[in-house]
Scaffold this motif. Structure first.
Motif, PDB file in Angstrom:
ATOM      1  N   VAL A   1       1.319  96.123  13.377  1.00  0.00           N
ATOM      2  CA  VAL A   1       2.467  95.452  12.767  1.00  0.00           C
ATOM      3  C   VAL A   1       2.223  95.033  11.325  1.00  0.00           C
ATOM      4  CG1 VAL A   1       3.446  94.644  14.940  1.00  0.00           C
ATOM      5  CG2 VAL A   1       1.759  93.230  13.740  1.00  0.00           C
ATOM      6  N   LEU A   2       0.992  95.170  10.828  1.00  0.00           N
ATOM      7  CA  LEU A   2       0.735  94.900   9.413  1.00  0.00           C
ATOM      8  C   LEU A   2       1.149  96.147   8.634  1.00  0.00           C
ATOM      9  CD1 LEU A   2      -2.686  93.056   9.624  1.00  0.00           C
ATOM     10  CD2 LEU A   2      -0.431  92.057   9.207  1.00  0.00           C
ATOM     11  N   ASP A   3       2.442  96.286   8.461  1.00  0.00           N
ATOM     12  CA  ASP A   3       3.043  97.529   7.993  1.00  0.00           C
ATOM     13  C   ASP A   3       3.581  97.346   6.581  1.00  0.00           C
ATOM     14  OD1 ASP A   3       4.355  99.899   7.662  1.00  0.00           O
ATOM     15  OD2 ASP A   3       5.566  99.760   9.481  1.00  0.00           O
ATOM     16  N   ASN A   4       3.009  98.056   5.609  1.00  0.00           N
ATOM     17  CA  ASN A   4       3.483  97.943   4.235  1.00  0.00           C
ATOM     18  C   ASN A   4       4.442  99.060   3.839  1.00  0.00           C
ATOM     19  OD1 ASN A   4       1.746 100.100   3.917  1.00  0.00           O
ATOM     20  ND2 ASN A   4       0.211  98.979   2.729  1.00  0.00           N
ATOM     21  N   THR A   5       5.013  99.731   4.843  1.00  0.00           N
ATOM     22  CA  THR A   5       6.082 100.693   4.580  1.00  0.00           C
ATOM     23  C   THR A   5       7.272  99.960   3.969  1.00  0.00           C
ATOM     24  OG1 THR A   5       5.399 102.004   6.484  1.00  0.00           O
ATOM     25  CG2 THR A   5       7.604 102.415   5.619  1.00  0.00           C
ATOM     26  N   SER A   6       7.935 100.554   3.003  1.00  0.00           N
ATOM     27  CA  SER A   6       9.051  99.909   2.327  1.00  0.00           C
ATOM     28  C   SER A   6      10.124  99.441   3.311  1.00  0.00           C
ATOM     29  CB  SER A   6       9.678 100.879   1.322  1.00  0.00           C
ATOM     30  OG  SER A   6      10.898 100.381   0.822  1.00  0.00           O
ATOM     31  N   TYR A   7      10.706  98.284   3.041  1.00  0.00           N
ATOM     32  CA  TYR A   7      11.828  97.812   3.852  1.00  0.00           C
ATOM     33  C   TYR A   7      13.004  98.787   3.782  1.00  0.00           C
ATOM     34  CZ  TYR A   7       9.742  93.172   4.528  1.00  0.00           C
ATOM     35  OH  TYR A   7       8.922  92.140   4.892  1.00  0.00           O
ATOM     36  N   ALA A   8      13.089  99.530   2.702  1.00  0.00           N
ATOM     37  CA  ALA A   8      14.176 100.502   2.558  1.00  0.00           C
ATOM     38  C   ALA A   8      13.981 101.722   3.456  1.00  0.00           C
ATOM     39  CB  ALA A   8      14.294 100.942   1.100  1.00  0.00           C
ATOM     40  N   ASP A   9      12.796 101.851   4.027  1.00  0.00           N
ATOM     41  CA  ASP A   9      12.470 103.002   4.877  1.00  0.00           C
ATOM     42  C   ASP A   9      12.337 102.523   6.324  1.00  0.00           C
ATOM     43  OD1 ASP A   9      11.820 105.527   5.678  1.00  0.00           O
ATOM     44  OD2 ASP A   9       9.778 105.497   4.873  1.00  0.00           O
ATOM     45  N   GLY A  10      13.402 101.896   6.812  1.00  0.00           N
ATOM     46  CA  GLY A  10      13.369 101.232   8.109  1.00  0.00           C
ATOM     47  C   GLY A  10      13.010 102.122   9.271  1.00  0.00           C
ATOM     48  N   GLN A  11      13.382 103.378   9.227  1.00  0.00           N
ATOM     49  CA  GLN A  11      13.121 104.260  10.368  1.00  0.00           C
ATOM     50  C   GLN A  11      11.635 104.544  10.556  1.00  0.00           C
ATOM     51  OE1 GLN A  11      14.780 108.159   9.997  1.00  0.00           O
ATOM     52  NE2 GLN A  11      14.189 108.396   7.845  1.00  0.00           N
ATOM     53  N   ASP A  12      10.815 104.260   9.533  1.00  0.00           N
ATOM     54  CA  ASP A  12       9.377 104.499   9.631  1.00  0.00           C
ATOM     55  C   ASP A  12       8.556 103.217   9.724  1.00  0.00           C
ATOM     56  OD1 ASP A  12       9.565 107.297   9.534  1.00  0.00           O
ATOM     57  OD2 ASP A  12       9.727 107.263   7.341  1.00  0.00           O
ATOM     58  N   ARG A  13       9.229 102.063   9.834  1.00  0.00           N
ATOM     59  CA  ARG A  13       8.517 100.795   9.910  1.00  0.00           C
ATOM     60  C   ARG A  13       8.241 100.395  11.367  1.00  0.00           C
ATOM     61  NH1 ARG A  13       7.603  97.200   6.278  1.00  0.00           N
ATOM     62  NH2 ARG A  13       7.939  95.510   7.787  1.00  0.00           N
ATOM     63  N   SER A  14       7.180  99.618  11.551  1.00  0.00           N
ATOM     64  CA  SER A  14       6.862  99.095  12.882  1.00  0.00           C
ATOM     65  C   SER A  14       7.846  98.025  13.315  1.00  0.00           C
ATOM     66  CB  SER A  14       5.447  98.504  12.891  1.00  0.00           C
ATOM     67  OG  SER A  14       4.476  99.496  12.685  1.00  0.00           O
ATOM     68  N   TRP A  15       8.454  97.356  12.355  1.00  0.00           N
ATOM     69  CA  TRP A  15       9.434  96.323  12.667  1.00  0.00           C
ATOM     70  C   TRP A  15      10.395  96.180  11.496  1.00  0.00           C
ATOM     71  CZ3 TRP A  15       9.623  92.417   9.110  1.00  0.00           C
ATOM     72  CH2 TRP A  15       8.479  92.210   8.335  1.00  0.00           C
TER      73      TRP A  15
ATOM     74  N   ILE B   1      22.076  81.205   9.442  1.00  0.00           N
ATOM     75  CA  ILE B   1      21.887  82.645   9.568  1.00  0.00           C
ATOM     76  C   ILE B   1      21.469  83.227   8.224  1.00  0.00           C
ATOM     77  CG2 ILE B   1      22.984  84.848  10.107  1.00  0.00           C
ATOM     78  CD1 ILE B   1      24.935  83.278  11.908  1.00  0.00           C
ATOM     79  N   GLU B   2      20.347  83.942   8.222  1.00  0.00           N
ATOM     80  CA  GLU B   2      19.885  84.652   7.032  1.00  0.00           C
ATOM     81  C   GLU B   2      20.011  86.145   7.324  1.00  0.00           C
ATOM     82  OE1 GLU B   2      16.086  84.878   3.965  1.00  0.00           O
ATOM     83  OE2 GLU B   2      15.759  84.196   6.020  1.00  0.00           O
ATOM     84  N   HIS B   3      20.959  86.783   6.697  1.00  0.00           N
ATOM     85  CA  HIS B   3      21.202  88.201   6.980  1.00  0.00           C
ATOM     86  C   HIS B   3      20.311  89.081   6.117  1.00  0.00           C
ATOM     87  CE1 HIS B   3      23.285  91.952   7.903  1.00  0.00           C
ATOM     88  NE2 HIS B   3      23.166  92.216   6.611  1.00  0.00           N
ATOM     89  N   GLU B   4      19.451  89.860   6.755  1.00  0.00           N
ATOM     90  CA  GLU B   4      18.636  90.855   6.061  1.00  0.00           C
ATOM     91  C   GLU B   4      18.476  92.106   6.938  1.00  0.00           C
ATOM     92  OE1 GLU B   4      14.995  89.042   4.748  1.00  0.00           O
ATOM     93  OE2 GLU B   4      15.979  87.952   3.115  1.00  0.00           O
ATOM     94  N   ASP B   5      19.535  92.468   7.625  1.00  0.00           N
ATOM     95  CA  ASP B   5      19.524  93.623   8.523  1.00  0.00           C
ATOM     96  C   ASP B   5      20.018  94.842   7.758  1.00  0.00           C
ATOM     97  OD1 ASP B   5      19.847  95.531  10.503  1.00  0.00           O
ATOM     98  OD2 ASP B   5      20.830  94.180  11.919  1.00  0.00           O
ATOM     99  N   ALA B   6      19.121  95.816   7.537  1.00  0.00           N
ATOM    100  CA  ALA B   6      19.467  97.006   6.762  1.00  0.00           C
ATOM    101  C   ALA B   6      20.361  97.972   7.529  1.00  0.00           C
ATOM    102  CB  ALA B   6      18.195  97.731   6.333  1.00  0.00           C
ATOM    103  N   LEU B   7      20.602  97.715   8.811  1.00  0.00           N
ATOM    104  CA  LEU B   7      21.390  98.638   9.624  1.00  0.00           C
ATOM    105  C   LEU B   7      22.865  98.277   9.696  1.00  0.00           C
ATOM    106  CD1 LEU B   7      18.945  99.350  12.597  1.00  0.00           C
ATOM    107  CD2 LEU B   7      19.191 100.559  10.412  1.00  0.00           C
ATOM    108  N   THR B   8      23.250  97.171   9.032  1.00  0.00           N
ATOM    109  CA  THR B   8      24.661  96.789   9.047  1.00  0.00           C
ATOM    110  C   THR B   8      25.011  96.075   7.756  1.00  0.00           C
ATOM    111  OG1 THR B   8      26.397  95.631  10.307  1.00  0.00           O
ATOM    112  CG2 THR B   8      24.255  94.569  10.183  1.00  0.00           C
ATOM    113  N   SER B   9      26.290  95.960   7.486  1.00  0.00           N
ATOM    114  CA  SER B   9      26.740  95.238   6.296  1.00  0.00           C
ATOM    115  C   SER B   9      26.530  93.738   6.495  1.00  0.00           C
ATOM    116  CB  SER B   9      28.226  95.513   6.044  1.00  0.00           C
ATOM    117  OG  SER B   9      29.017  94.950   7.080  1.00  0.00           O
ATOM    118  N   SER B  10      26.539  93.011   5.387  1.00  0.00           N
ATOM    119  CA  SER B  10      26.355  91.561   5.461  1.00  0.00           C
ATOM    120  C   SER B  10      27.423  90.909   6.320  1.00  0.00           C
ATOM    121  CB  SER B  10      26.371  90.956   4.061  1.00  0.00           C
ATOM    122  OG  SER B  10      25.292  91.420   3.292  1.00  0.00           O
TER     123      SER B  10
END
Length: 322
Positions: free
Chosen positions: A240-254, A286-295
């Motif tokens: 889970v110590l994953d430094n994959t970009s947040y913009a590349d969600g499909q390749d991240r561990s979380w 609520i803090e919205h930071e879900d890249a899979l949906t709009s704010s």
């Protein structure tokens, strides 16, 4: 317990329009950015500071929408090894605390910050293990700096009558409950947690146990409602110590998810119940930071889950125990 929203995702629209929208979807409180990473799209900290007329105008606008301000947000790194960055973050934090006191909001959310690992370091250094030994030495150095700095901030917060709610965040010195209590015990009770479960999930921390641990010390000053989903397809291979970009969600561990999309409604009801057990009755912001949906969709779905989770009445007498 109020359902709140950190208004940053709506920063492209005027505050009045954002408040109108949030009130319309059933929100009770707003957390407004006034510096640092949250920015100041909805609140110009310097313009409002010491300006009673401008402050009353803001409060009247919020009250007009049957809302309240749960906190001012200024997340930054006041311990940064670059003096210019540290000074800016320090000024933002101190002014936010003063302004919160003037507004009678009385809570500021922020980060603990993170120093370099030595006096000559130029980059903040998040240390996660005590070996090799120089890492333990570096951590001691960091805590010495942090306690000195935060003791002064704690005194300022006490003078202003404001609670400082630190978000436990990786890549910051305070990133889990034990480090949160260490800083609180070294300063004063004005220093506490902005309890954000999203960063705890992927560290393997049991969120309700963390609430109990901090709650027994009255150390929860504010709460972020934010979810996380761990994707074992990746985490089983790379952890889970994953430094994959947040913009590349499909390749991240979380990735961060909207409320209910990382953990189900039953889990969020358990969070609400555990918060009530430790006498927290403030906002669930609520803090919205879900890249899979709009704010807006993420906020609306989160509000929908929390409306079924929060209690609207105070507990009655336990007549069955008499």
């Amino acid at each position: 317990m109020d359902i709140g929203v950190l208004t940053v995702p709506l920063g492209q629209e005027p505050l009045e329009d954002a408040l109108d929208y949030l009130a319309g979807i059933g929100v009770d409180a707003v957390e407004i950015g006034c510096g640092g990473y949250p920015g100041e799209d909805h609140l110009d900290r310097e313009a409002l500071l010491d300006d009673e007329a401008a402050q009353q105008e803001l409060l009247a606008l919020v009250e007009e929408h049957d809302l309240r301000i749960s906190a001012l947000a200024t997340h930054n790194n006041p311990l940064h090894p670059d003096a210019e960055q540290a000074d800016l973050a320090d000024r933002e934090l101190r002014e936010a605390i003063t302004l919160a006191g003037q507004l009678d909001v009385n809570t500021v959310t922020c980060f603990s910050g993170l120093p370099a690992g030595s006096p000559s370091g130029e980059v903040p250094n998040w240390i996660t293990a005590p070996w090799p030994p120089e890492h333990a030495d570096a951590l001691d150095y960091q805590w010495e700096l942090a306690i000195d700095y935060w003791s002064d901030i704690a005194a300022h917060a006490e003078a202003e009558g404001v609670d400082v709610a630190i978000e436990m965040h990786p890549n910051m010195l305070v990133y889990q409950p034990d480090t949160m209590l260490r800083l609180r015990e070294a300063t004063n009770e004005r220093i506490g947690a902005n309890f954000d479960p999203s960063h705890l999930y992927w560290q393997g921390i049991d969120v309700t146990e963390a609430i109990r641990f901090l709650g027994k010390e009255d150390a929860i000053h504010h709460v972020h409602a934010k979810d996380t989903r761990i994707y074992e397809h990746h985490s089983k291979r790379k952890g889970v110590l994953d430094n994959t970009s947040y913009a590349d969600g499909q390749d991240r561990s979380w990735i961060f998810r909207s409320i209910g999309y990382g953990h189900g409604e039953e889990h969020w009801k358990d969070i609400v119940s555990t918060l009530r057990m430790v006498d927290y009755e403030g906002a669930l912001s609520i803090e919205h930071e879900d890249a899979l949906t709009s704010s807006r969709e993420g906020l609306e779905k989160g509000v929908d889950v929390l409306q079924r989770a929060v209690f609207e009445t105070t507990p009655g007498d336990a007549y069955w125990a008499e």
